[in-house]
Design an enzyme around this catalytic site. Sequence first.
Site, short mmCIF file in Angstrom:
data_model
loop_
_atom_site.label_atom_id
_atom_site.label_comp_id
_atom_site.label_asym_id
_atom_site.label_seq_id
_atom_site.Cartn_x
_atom_site.Cartn_y
_atom_site.Cartn_z
N GLU A 1 63.03 -6.92 6.42
CA GLU A 1 63.40 -6.93 7.84
C GLU A 1 63.52 -8.35 8.38
OE1 GLU A 1 61.65 -3.14 10.13
OE2 GLU A 1 60.15 -4.26 9.03
N HIS B 1 80.44 4.96 3.17
CA HIS B 1 80.07 5.43 4.52
C HIS B 1 78.61 5.91 4.56
CE1 HIS B 1 84.49 5.64 5.19
NE2 HIS B 1 84.47 6.09 3.94
N LYS C 1 51.31 3.84 7.91
CA LYS C 1 52.50 3.01 7.77
C LYS C 1 52.39 1.89 6.76
CE LYS C 1 55.38 2.55 10.99
NZ LYS C 1 56.80 2.78 11.05
#
Length: 458
Positions: free
Chosen positions: A292, A158, A285
């Site tokens: 992705e 989970h 960043k």
Amino acid sequence: MAKDKLWGGRFAQPTNKFVEEFTASIDFDKRLYHQDIRGSMAHARMLGKQGIIPMADVEAIVHGLQEILEQIEAGKFDFSVSLEDIHMNIESRLSAKIGEAGKRLHTGRSRNDQVALDIRLYLRDEIVEISAYLEMLIDSLIFQAEENLEVIMPGYTHLQTAQPILFSHHMLAYVEMFSRDKARMEDCLKRVDVLPLGAGALAGTTFPIDREHVAELLDFPAVTRNSLDSVSDRDFALEFMSASSILMMHLSRFSEELIIWSTSEFKFVDLSDGFCTGSSIMPQKKNPDVPELVRGKTGRVYGNLMALLTVMKALPLAYNKDMQEDKEPLFDTIDTVKGSLKIFADMIREMKVNAGTMRQAAAKGFSTATDVADYLVRKGMPFRDAHEVVGKSVAYCLSHGKDLPDLSMEEWQSFSAMIGEEIYDSITLEASVNARRATGGTALERVMAEIERIKSGK
Ligand code: ARG
């Protein structure tokens, strides 16, 4: 007039220009040129051997096709939309080159069995290549497992901390997944690797062809057994696309983990700069673009499978033009899977693992709670009771801002008199990991044995 067409005989009117463009497949099936030529050469040789066409014609055909092959490879071949597809582009050029003999090539053959042959020839080489890429990725995973053999990380269920595991064990989980993908690819190859040529348009041919001979020339271990099925079967492509979808699902799950692991919140891994990009506005960043994109591309591979399943779903036997729609999704799947595997194999090899951060995270979240319960079971307490005792100690820790290893002997004994000093050694991260020694467990000795097994190819 449709006289410029190889099938123009029965037509009085020329093809509508847009219909020509709309029905043509040359823009995407030209990538089958090599397979088409190879198949035609084998077909011509068989026709000659069987005395169906003169040997002198076979020589001229093979020679002419060889020249066309060289022209295409040199980028000197003009593909024409009005010649519809790769089969007619090549055949028509051959006839223009060598005349009569060229026009004999299509004896006992149809584009329906020809295209089925071309796709099978193409796909079987691609599957071999994809298997090799899978092998490369598996090597990178083993490399990381060995480099970080004893690194401990939190294992999750989970996405909540569950139990400590070895990072190497986590890498080997993906080895299992990609090994199954490889096995699926290789199994699917058995059904790709069957010769359909000789089915003709749908019913077979009136000429005394020798299909087994063509199979031998083209290295097919078997020939198809039913002419209708031969020209209307695309199961082999669907199987490949299903196997590819499962493979991409694995890459996508791995991508998701890498994306999470490389956040500033987790900091478990650093993907090397070469596989990330920056932001045009936020100078700090470093985005995990590669995982992705692979996660995103999984969608198109699923979509391709759905597209072909849907194309096939209500087709009456045998060939229907709908089936021309098989190629783009198939080719796109091949390209996407190959690209994703290649980039992953390199990215995983270059990834840096932050052992300290992983270890710290593994120590949090009461990850050794099960080990306390197992300890009590070894002392004779039934597991359900032990679960209850440990649940209470976790609740106590939560309300007192403590962790299990911080509890004093007094505190432990308030939960169960069975708990003794050995508890402290039983709930270290190493003890927790190394206690899981059965086949498939995360113990160091077990992981090392698995790496050996995988490397020896068993
Ligand atoms: N371009 C066609 C395809 O990809 C080749 C087979 C055409 N057969 C036909 N009867 N029109 O499916």
